[in-house]
Design an enzyme around this catalytic site. Sequence first.
Site, PDB file in Angstrom:
ATOM      1  N   GLU A  77      61.645  11.081  38.150  1.00  0.00           N
ATOM      2  CA  GLU A  77      60.263  11.032  38.261  1.00  0.00           C
ATOM      3  C   GLU A  77      59.927  12.567  38.310  1.00  0.00           C
ATOM      4  OE1 GLU A  77      58.606   8.843  37.197  1.00  0.00           O
ATOM      5  OE2 GLU A  77      58.906   6.733  37.751  1.00  0.00           O
ATOM      6  N   HIS A  97      58.859   1.654  45.586  1.00  0.00           N
ATOM      7  CA  HIS A  97      58.648   0.531  45.113  1.00  0.00           C
ATOM      8  C   HIS A  97      58.329  -0.449  46.308  1.00  0.00           C
ATOM      9  CE1 HIS A  97      61.142   1.913  41.300  1.00  0.00           C
ATOM     10  NE2 HIS A  97      59.983   2.575  41.358  1.00  0.00           N
ATOM     11  N   HIS A 157      54.914  -1.324  39.043  1.00  0.00           N
ATOM     12  CA  HIS A 157      55.761  -0.252  39.310  1.00  0.00           C
ATOM     13  C   HIS A 157      55.959  -0.010  40.820  1.00  0.00           C
ATOM     14  CE1 HIS A 157      57.574   3.825  38.124  1.00  0.00           C
ATOM     15  NE2 HIS A 157      58.113   3.428  39.047  1.00  0.00           N
TER      16      HIS A 157
END
Length: 225
Positions: A77, A97, A157
């Site tokens: 990411e 998360h 997500h």
Amino acid sequence: MIDYLPVRDAVATACRRLATEGLLIGTSGNVSVVDSQTGNVAVTATGVVLADCRAEQVSIVDSQGRLVDGDFQPTSELELHLGVIAATGVGAVVHTHAPAATAVSCVRDSLPVIHYQQLLLGGEIAVAPYATFGTSALADSVNSALAGRSAVLMANHGAVTTGATIEQAVENSLLLEWLCRLLIDSSALGSPRFLDESAQAAVIEAAINRSYGTVQPVTTDNKEN
């Protein structure tokens, strides 16, 4: 030789705290901090078990994502982190998360202001449209939804929070998770009430007038005789 240990340690410490709080599980999530001396970014390496993250498992990259120092490839990411930092000028980015935040991101299009503490994040929190992890589409989606806020939910997500410091970004993640849990719990009881713009403005005014959220020493003027 530049000493990156302080920013590496800051990232690792943040990861361990977030894992302890239940916002990071296994290798899911990532954290970054801007090094104030060089402008380079310390970011978690890919595949690291975040509850056990150590300083040597934090990579150093430049603003283009090129590895400057470290033995491991940075998180998948990375583009998201660098994009947020470039667009907002923040000092730290946290991506989790977290369970409650992720649950809300799977159902709602935004998180309305459910409690006045949410104004610390900028107000109503948008849910960025879904895009595959690690892609430019996701980075762009998050940047657009983050405008004017310190937090954003990512559809199906997780969440991203920012701060001038890593400590602030972590606190913002904890606050966002609490707010999402509040929404989930209150929804189980009925239809939650949300604060409208008038109520939000009144909170801001009261916070300014009372220096809300800051330590205020007792002075001789307000001590009882």
